[in-house]
Design an enzyme around this catalytic site. Structure first.
Site, PDB file in Angstrom:
ATOM      1  N   ASP A  72       0.869  -1.166   0.000  1.00 10.02           N
ATOM      2  CA  ASP A  72       0.000   0.000   0.000  1.00 10.02           C
ATOM      3  C   ASP A  72       0.906   1.217   0.000  1.00 10.02           C
ATOM      4  O   ASP A  72       1.885   1.266   0.748  1.00 10.02           O
ATOM      5  CB  ASP A  72      -0.892  -0.011   1.246  1.00 10.02           C
TER       6      ASP A  72
ATOM      7  N   THR B 167       0.445   4.597   0.776  1.00 10.65           N
ATOM      8  CA  THR B 167       0.424   5.476   1.943  1.00 10.65           C
ATOM      9  C   THR B 167       0.832   4.709   3.193  1.00 10.65           C
ATOM     10  O   THR B 167       0.259   3.676   3.515  1.00 10.65           O
ATOM     11  CB  THR B 167      -0.978   6.078   2.147  1.00 10.65           C
TER      12      THR B 167
ATOM     13  N   ASP C 285      -1.479  -0.349   6.444  1.00  9.10           N
ATOM     14  CA  ASP C 285      -1.689   0.203   7.780  1.00  9.10           C
ATOM     15  C   ASP C 285      -3.113   0.721   7.974  1.00  9.10           C
ATOM     16  O   ASP C 285      -3.520   1.010   9.083  1.00  9.10           O
ATOM     17  CB  ASP C 285      -0.696   1.333   8.081  1.00  9.10           C
TER      18      ASP C 285
END
Length: 825
Positions: free
Chosen positions: A336, A338, A581
């Site tokens: 991912d 970000t 996250d």
């Protein structure tokens, strides 16, 4: 936070009546029903006295959340094993019928078991300390104030606050809801988030995907719906590991071979041969003990445990042991953007008004949007930092409705009553979602995306329900908010490492694909120019798998698509690791072969991940991969050593039974050989650095080398023994024959060790040389000769033994190269 639920007309709707709520609590606990606040009122929570009263009654969330086995379980697992039982019985027998030299194998097992217990206890301490650091801290209201507490401190009736990414830690009933959307897919399998209103139940194990609110705990401890599941999932476990299951399979086959062979050996040595009873017992035990690869399980546990300790020092929490092994087998890593390639924070570089909008007014709108969300995401936090609340006239704008950001919608919003009494409603989110295809503004945005910048569109919408599916219809683009993402300084080096290790990297993000590709390109990701907008992704699993293999960067990906992408890659035989996250990563993390969460990630993300990077450093991943490769590669090496011994021991026993001769070895001889050619070297080799890529089919890879090696060693040894039986005669002949056979077996086993120790480094050469020197010392020091009953008689037979061993070494080289050519390394 605005606490309300809106009906279709926008009016506030009451939750279930107060009696219905009390009944829900009474059903869960008829003795002490839970009082819930009336709908629309902010719950103040319990008082300190009420908390103490509930704790005294045992109404506390006392589920033991453990990251590791207890000390008792560790001792039991290491002591009470099938092979320890067999060896223990044989050891007791030997203590009564033979000198202490023939009972040394029992002391070795005691030492091995002790080492296993100590190492796993060290791993337990490391895991437990890391688990405390990474533990979720829910926010509860007590005495009218919000405070973070440990999960196990929650009591019945506590009011627990919820926000995006928070996990529901106990069962309860919603007391407040502000566009609260809860994902219950981990419990029910239902993929779509559920909108919750006051009075609705929430189950432990679900998590918040959007909005906020609070719920009242109605079931705690073992009564909670997902308590057993959560406890089991958080345990330190050795299951679902190819390495562990492979070793179990090998041990099962070894047991099958051992039983008939041992029975035949006992009959041969005790019944057929009319020898001294105690000597016959000693030689029978000497034949059975080496069949057991007792140190293999120990070394596997030790290697895993030491891996946990090493990674723990780097602030990496391994929630399931096989994760170390699993990540070493990974050939695709899905990242991912970000929080993984970029740091969590962002900076606004420009606000570009559109359609003649007043710049000062745009700033006021952004300032108000920032203050409308009590739990802002990274993009909104950047806006808050640039336009703090309390400045300008926007400080007096009143929030009348709010729509928290959702990764499924790709936008957030809010409605306001402005200072002059007029109303306005706004959406802030992905321009390519809020604007129709072909809008000229998209060309301007594309140019910014190509520079790796993130762009949000601020659009004014007609007043109405912000969360309606058609909320963006008729919107008026008002401004572009241009954000610059902070690249992680270690991300480029980590991506380079994966490329060198032939691990494909796929960047999967909810952001614009071109923007994500530009960021990946800045970090040197191979294939970063191959981007795909997930809205154009084929839905057929096979076509999706092809698209996944052909492209490296994917944008505008929904949480469900992330899950489908992982499944598509797995359908092509890939071992997939997923990092993330955010709450939008949870489903994909759960389905991936290995889920890796950042320590700063949401509670739900940390709960389902096998590995949590507590230092939030993506650069820790290569250490985890390297640790897994060290474990798998080294255990494969030492397993070959152990199983070569098992094969030659079983074959020697069969040859003895068939030829009706005395078994050539006493337990002391094989204890010496095992220590020098397997035990000590295996311990060092199992913990050595190893960067070999993990290969599948552990059992096949080990046995295709161990079987020919064991056959060659047994044949050479028995040949020497038969020659020696014809060469020696008279008193002491058996001892001389045993010494010659021991010399051949030692030299042959040493050659197997020398092959396994490749490629050579200075310490590997020193290790092999030290083992050879140890055996030489036993042969030349008189008291050691007597202790181990090893004395070479004459020169002819010892040199014959050496010659047979040299021929065996040549055969070993040929067989290993043949196997390597036919089956691969």
């Amino acid at each position: 936070m605005t606490q309300r639920a809106l009906d279709s007309s926008g009016e506030q709707t009451p939750g279930p009546s107060r009696p219905a709520m009390i009944d829900a609590g009474a059903e869960l606990d008829p003795v002490h029903p839970v009082e819930l606040p009336p709908s629309g009122h902010r719950a103040t929570g319990l008082t300190t006295a009420e908390v103490a009263e509930r704790v005294a009654r045992g109404e506390v969330n006392d589920v033991p959340v453990r990251s590791s086995r207890s000390v008792t379980e560790i001792v039991r697992a290491n002591v009470f094993t099938r092979f320890n039982l067999i060896i223990g019985v044989l050891w007791v027998i030997m203590l009564f019928v033979a000198p202490i030299q023939d009972s040394l194998f029992g002391f070795v097992i005691v030492a091995n078991t002790g080492i296993g217990i100590i190492q796993e206890w060290r791993a337990k301490k490391t895991l437990d300390s890391l688990a405390v650091i990474g533990e979720a801290k829910p926010t509860v209201r007590r005495d009218g104030k919000a405070a973070e507490i440990s999960t196990h401190e929650i009591v019945l009736g506590d009011v627990v606050e919820l926000g995006p990414g928070d996990k529901v830690v106990v069962d309860g009933t919603v007391a407040e809801a502000d566009s609260l959307e809860v994902d219950e897919s981990l419990l029910t399998g239902e993929a779509d988030p559920v909108l919750k209103r006051p009075g609705d139940p929430v189950m432990s194990g679900s998590f918040v995907v959007a909005g906020g609110g609070a719920f009242t705990a109605t079931k705690v401890g073992r009564e909670a719906y997902a308590a057993q599941l959560a406890e089991e999932a958080s345990r330190f476990t050795l299951v679902h590991s190819e390495l562990r299951s492979g070793i179990s399979t090998i041990l099962k086959y070894v047991t099958w071979m051992m039983v008939p062979t041992a029975i035949g050996l006992i009959i041969s040595q005790l019944v057929v041969k009319d020898n001294n009873f105690k000597d016959s017992v000693a030689r029978t035990v000497g034949g059975i003990v080496p069949m057991i690869p007792e140190g293999l399980v120990l070394l596997t546990s030790v290697a895993f445990a030491i891996g946990v300790v090493r990674l723990g020092r780097k602030q990496c929490l391994v929630q399931e042991l096989p994760a170390i092994e699993g990540l070493a087998r990974v050939d695709v890593v899905c990242l991912d953007k970000t929080g993984t390639l970029t740091e969590g924070g962002m900076d606004i570089t420009e606000v570009r008004p559109l359609n003649g909008s007043d710049e000062a007014y745009v700033h006021q709108v952004l300032r108000s949007l920032g203050s409308s969300d009590p739990r802002p995401n990274a993009s909104l936090q950047a806006i808050i930092d640039a336009y703090p609340a309390g400045e300008g006239t926007a400080a007096s704008w009143i929030v009348t409705d709010a729509l928290p950001f959702s990764s499924a919608r790709k936008y957030s919003g809010a409605a306001f009553t402005e200072t002059d009494g007029s109303s306005s409603a706004w959406l802030l989110g992905a321009p390519d979602v809020l604007l129709p295809e072909g809008d000229p503004t998209l060309d301007e945005i594309e140019h910014l995306n190509q520079q790796g910048l993130r762009v949000l569109l601020l659009a004014r919408v007609p007043s109405g329900e912000l969360d309606a599916p058609d909320a963006a219809e008729g919107d008026v683009p008002t401004a572009l908010v241009v954000l610059e993402q902070r690249l992680r300084p270690d991300a480029a080096e980590t991506l380079k490492y994966f490329a060198q290790q032939n691990v494909a990297t796929k960047v999967i993000s909810g952001d614009n694909a071109v923007s994500v590709g530009a960021v990946a390109g800045k970090l040197g990701l191979a294939g970063a120019e191959n981007t795909l907008d997930a809205r154009k992704m084929p839905t057929d699993p096979d076509d999706m798998a092809t698209a996944m293999e052909q492209n490296a960067v994917f944008g505008r990906v929904t949480p469900q698509q992330k899950r489908d992408m992982v499944a598509a890659l797995q359908s092509r035989g890939h071992t997939v690791a997923m990092t993330g996250d955010g709450v939008n990563d949870v489903l994909a993390l759960k389905d991936a072969d290995i889920g890796v969460s950042m320590g700063s990630g949401s509670e739900a993300t940390r709960a389902v991940a096998q590995i949590v990077l507590l230092n939030n450093s993506f650069a820790t991943l290569p250490s985890v991969v390297a640790e897994g490769r060290r474990v798998i590669g080294n255990i494969t090496r030492v397993a070959t050593l152990f199983l070569t011994k098992t094969v030659y021991s079983v074959l020697l026993a069969i040859l003895v039974v068939c030829t009706q001769v005395e078994y050539p070895f006493l337990p002391r001889h094989l204890t010496l050989l095992s220590t020098l050619t397997i035990g000590v070297p295996a311990f060092f080799l199992a913990l050595a650095p190893n960067k070999e890529r993990a290969q599948p089919h552990f059992v096949r890879r080990v046995m295709r080398y161990a079987i020919p090696s064991g056959v060659i060693a047994a044949t050479a040894t028995f040949t020497t023994y038969l020659v020696a039986r014809h060469h020696y005669a008279g008193p002491g002949a058996l001892e001389a024959e045993t010494s010659a056979a021991t010399l051949t077996l030692f030299l042959t086993s040493m050659w197997v060790l020398a092959i396994i120790a490749r490629p050579y480094t200075w310490w590997r050469i020193a290790l092999v040389a030290a083992m050879g020197l140890g055996f030489l010392i036993v042969l030349v020091v008189p008291w050691l000769q007597d202790f181990f009953a090893l004395k070479l008689v004459g020169t002819t037979m010892p040199w014959t033994a050496v010659g047979i061993a040299v021929a065996a070494a040549a055969l070993l080289e040929f067989s290993w190269r043949l196997v390597g050519r036919r089956f691969g390394a």
